[in-house]
Design a protein around this motif. Structure first.
Motif, mmCIF file in Angstrom:
data_model
loop_
_atom_site.group_PDB
_atom_site.id
_atom_site.type_symbol
_atom_site.label_atom_id
_atom_site.label_comp_id
_atom_site.label_asym_id
_atom_site.label_seq_id
_atom_site.Cartn_x
_atom_site.Cartn_y
_atom_site.Cartn_z
ATOM 1 N N GLY A 38 0.761 -1.201 0.053
ATOM 2 C CA GLY A 38 -0.006 -0.087 -0.081
ATOM 3 C C GLY A 38 0.875 1.416 0.014
ATOM 4 N N LYS A 39 2.015 1.506 0.363
ATOM 5 C CA LYS A 39 2.868 2.498 0.544
ATOM 6 C C LYS A 39 3.376 2.576 -0.874
ATOM 7 C CE LYS A 39 5.484 3.499 3.935
ATOM 8 N NZ LYS A 39 6.404 3.678 4.985
ATOM 9 N N GLU A 40 3.592 1.935 -1.555
ATOM 10 C CA GLU A 40 3.791 2.116 -3.021
ATOM 11 C C GLU A 40 5.395 2.248 -3.130
ATOM 12 O OE1 GLU A 40 2.063 1.170 -5.579
ATOM 13 O OE2 GLU A 40 0.374 2.459 -5.921
ATOM 14 N N VAL A 41 5.853 3.162 -2.688
ATOM 15 C CA VAL A 41 7.335 3.660 -2.891
ATOM 16 C C VAL A 41 7.910 3.554 -1.379
ATOM 17 C CG1 VAL A 41 8.674 5.397 -3.635
ATOM 18 C CG2 VAL A 41 6.662 4.940 -4.645
ATOM 19 N N VAL A 42 9.188 3.123 -1.568
ATOM 20 C CA VAL A 42 10.105 3.048 -0.176
ATOM 21 C C VAL A 42 10.458 4.647 0.129
ATOM 22 C CG1 VAL A 42 12.138 2.079 0.984
ATOM 23 C CG2 VAL A 42 10.789 0.878 -0.633
ATOM 24 N N ARG A 43 10.206 5.097 1.386
ATOM 25 C CA ARG A 43 10.407 6.216 1.985
ATOM 26 C C ARG A 43 11.263 6.309 3.054
ATOM 27 N NH1 ARG A 43 9.929 9.427 -2.749
ATOM 28 N NH2 ARG A 43 7.916 9.508 -3.409
ATOM 29 N N GLU A 44 11.898 7.532 3.279
ATOM 30 C CA GLU A 44 12.723 7.320 4.444
ATOM 31 C C GLU A 44 13.456 6.478 4.865
ATOM 32 O OE1 GLU A 44 9.970 8.828 7.542
ATOM 33 O OE2 GLU A 44 9.568 10.621 6.571
ATOM 34 N N VAL A 45 14.455 5.858 3.935
ATOM 35 C CA VAL A 45 15.282 4.893 4.326
ATOM 36 C C VAL A 45 16.480 5.232 5.093
ATOM 37 C CG1 VAL A 45 16.761 3.055 3.085
ATOM 38 C CG2 VAL A 45 14.887 3.849 2.056
ATOM 39 N N ALA A 46 16.869 4.630 6.155
ATOM 40 C CA ALA A 46 17.747 5.123 7.000
ATOM 41 C C ALA A 46 19.092 4.623 6.511
ATOM 42 C CB ALA A 46 17.651 3.984 8.555
ATOM 43 N N ILE A 47 19.851 5.789 6.512
ATOM 44 C CA ILE A 47 21.335 5.771 6.178
ATOM 45 C C ILE A 47 22.402 6.305 7.250
ATOM 46 C CG2 ILE A 47 20.566 5.536 3.676
ATOM 47 C CD1 ILE A 47 21.782 8.841 3.695
ATOM 48 N N ALA A 48 23.697 6.066 7.031
ATOM 49 C CA ALA A 48 24.440 6.663 7.702
ATOM 50 C C ALA A 48 25.563 7.418 6.982
ATOM 51 C CB ALA A 48 25.277 5.247 8.431
ATOM 52 N N VAL A 49 25.912 8.758 7.391
ATOM 53 C CA VAL A 49 26.612 9.404 6.719
ATOM 54 C C VAL A 49 27.979 9.677 7.636
ATOM 55 C CG1 VAL A 49 27.028 11.686 5.851
ATOM 56 C CG2 VAL A 49 24.832 10.560 5.784
ATOM 57 N N VAL A 50 29.114 9.324 7.040
ATOM 58 C CA VAL A 50 30.398 9.527 7.392
ATOM 59 C C VAL A 50 31.082 10.877 6.988
ATOM 60 C CG1 VAL A 50 32.756 8.663 7.952
ATOM 61 C CG2 VAL A 50 30.732 7.056 7.841
ATOM 62 N N ASP A 51 30.877 11.877 7.467
ATOM 63 C CA ASP A 51 31.625 13.193 7.083
ATOM 64 C C ASP A 51 33.058 13.237 7.682
ATOM 65 O OD1 ASP A 51 32.135 15.723 6.107
ATOM 66 O OD2 ASP A 51 30.527 16.696 7.288
ATOM 67 N N GLU A 52 34.060 12.890 6.832
ATOM 68 C CA GLU A 52 35.345 13.150 7.032
ATOM 69 C C GLU A 52 35.940 14.560 6.663
ATOM 70 O OE1 GLU A 52 37.166 10.070 4.624
ATOM 71 O OE2 GLU A 52 36.584 8.495 6.250
ATOM 72 N N ASP A 53 35.113 15.325 6.112
ATOM 73 C CA ASP A 53 35.786 16.673 5.638
ATOM 74 C C ASP A 53 35.511 17.635 6.710
ATOM 75 O OD1 ASP A 53 37.189 18.180 3.630
ATOM 76 O OD2 ASP A 53 35.280 19.200 3.269
ATOM 77 N N HIS A 54 34.267 17.690 7.374
ATOM 78 C CA HIS A 54 33.928 18.479 8.325
ATOM 79 C C HIS A 54 33.910 19.885 7.935
ATOM 80 C CE1 HIS A 54 33.464 15.305 11.300
ATOM 81 N NE2 HIS A 54 34.757 14.772 10.994
ATOM 82 N N SER A 55 33.391 20.263 6.588
ATOM 83 C CA SER A 55 33.513 21.642 5.834
ATOM 84 C C SER A 55 32.050 21.941 5.792
ATOM 85 C CB SER A 55 34.124 21.559 4.632
ATOM 86 O OG SER A 55 33.574 20.497 3.725
#
Length: 382
Positions: A38-55
């Motif tokens: 019923g939701k049709e499309v996958v939304r709000e998939v949990a991801i992890a972001v590794v920001d090595e630049d911090h800019s």
């Protein structure tokens, strides 16, 4: 013929297993699948972001990933190893790594890389995360390029024309939500009709022989009347179910239905004649009540695949494609999807209708022959 109809309805109502399969299973299965898709499309998939630049530029990219709609940043670990651990534990379904020196590389006018780690075994999740990440990276790149052009007074007033020389104007014709439910539900409904009919009538045939119920068939004419009467019973039952599904269930879940009612009715009439005839022919092959479930239930997935649902039929080997044509569901899936989703006419699916008509003729002939033979055998035994 009236007596045959009354006897068939009586047999269905007295057999709880057949009653569940033939009368209620189609509606129950459709509602369960509709709830699942019923939701049709996958939304709000949990991801992890590794920001090595911090800019500032890396934080802008992370903010874009965080805003979705397809993804949301559930974790921001400090290292790739920590992100992999979250991935393996099922906490996230994708990892985005912004490398050190990301902003400096871009400001120097060079190409910077962003790493995306995904699991290809989850195709829908894989697609959504990759699409969202790619879109955010492209937007970030376009903003940086536009800023650079403005700073160097390049491009005049048409900066976007330089940054994006070709624009994409996309119009979704039929499956407007681009959802999996709208894509797969028409095919599932068609296959459910075939499988529940074949299994249900096979179980009913076993029960009829175990109870030594007379087929009341003394001639070929009686066999024809018996088969036609039974086909009419199941056309009415499945016609009511299909009306509820298309008129109520699909409306509640928002699945597209663009076909004309008369076109769908004609298609389903031919399909039900062919499937019921096939079911009546096969119903005489089983001696034990459990056999139809054990032998036929496993075939649902292969039959769904042969209909070209989850894998394009154009990519099938020719012999496998032709093998799938012996099942009425293969042609009915094509026609039902084209009529119900794309809104085409019967003329546009005439090849599938013709195939169904040929199958209906063949299986109807076999059903009459087997009915006459079994009726004669019952008469001799009595």
């Amino acid at each position: 013929m009236k007596r045959v109809i009354a006897d068939e309805l009586r047999m269905i109502l007295k057999d709880s297993g057949v009653l569940l399969l033939v009368v209620f299973a189609m509606l129950i299965y459709t509602i369960i699948y509709s709830v699942a898709y019923g939701k049709e499309v996958v939304r709000e998939v949990a991801i992890a972001v590794v920001d090595e630049d911090h800019s500032s530029l890396s934080r802008t990219l992370v903010d874009g990933l965080r805003s979705g709609p397809d993804t949301f940043v559930a974790y921001e670990p400090t290292s790739v190893e920590e992100a992999k651990e979250l991935f393996y534990r099922g906490k996230v379904f994708g990892i985005v790594v912004v490398p050190r020196g990301f902003e400096r590389t871009l400001l120097m006018g060079e190409q910077a890389d962003v790493a995306v780690i995904l699991d290809g075994s989850h195709l829908l999740i894989y697609k959504e995360v990759l699409t969202q990440t790619t879109a955010d990276v492209l937007v970030e790149g376009a903003v940086i390029e536009a800023s650079r052009l403005i700073a160097n007074s390049i491009g005049g007033g048409d900066i976007m024309g330089v940054v994006q020389p070709v624009s994409l104007d996309k119009h979704i014709l039929y499956n407007t939500p681009q959802g999996y439910g709208s894509f797969v539900m028409p095919s599932i409904v068609v296959v459910i009709i075939q499988q529940t009919l074949v299994i249900g009538l096979a179980m009913l045939g076993v029960r009829r022989r175990q109870q030594r119920v007379s087929l009341q068939v003394n001639s070929c004419r009686d066999a024809i009347k018996s088969v036609v009467a039974k086909i009419l019973v199941y056309i009415v039952i499945y016609g009511i179910n299909l009306t509820i599904i298309l008129g109520v269930v699909w409306t509640l879940f928002g699945f597209p239905y663009n076909g004309r009612t008369i076109d769908v009715a004609i298609l389903m009439f031919v399909y039900l004649v062919s499937v019921t005839s096939l079911a009546l022919s096969l119903s005489h092959l089983f001696k034990r009540r459990e056999a139809p479930l054990m032998l036929l239930l496993w075939s649902s997935v292969p039959i769904l695949l042969l209909a070209g649902v989850s894998y394009p039929k154009e990519a099938f080997p020719e012999w496998l494609y032709l093998l799938g044509r012996i099942f009425p569901s293969s042609s009915a899936v094509n026609a039902f999807v084209d009529i119900g989703t794309a809104g085409v006419s019967l003329y546009d699916v005439r090849k599938d209708i013709f195939t169904l008509a040929v199958l209906a003729t063949i299986y109807l002939f076999v059903a009459v022959v087997t009915e006459a033979k079994c009726g004669k055998n019952n008469t001799l035994r009595s």
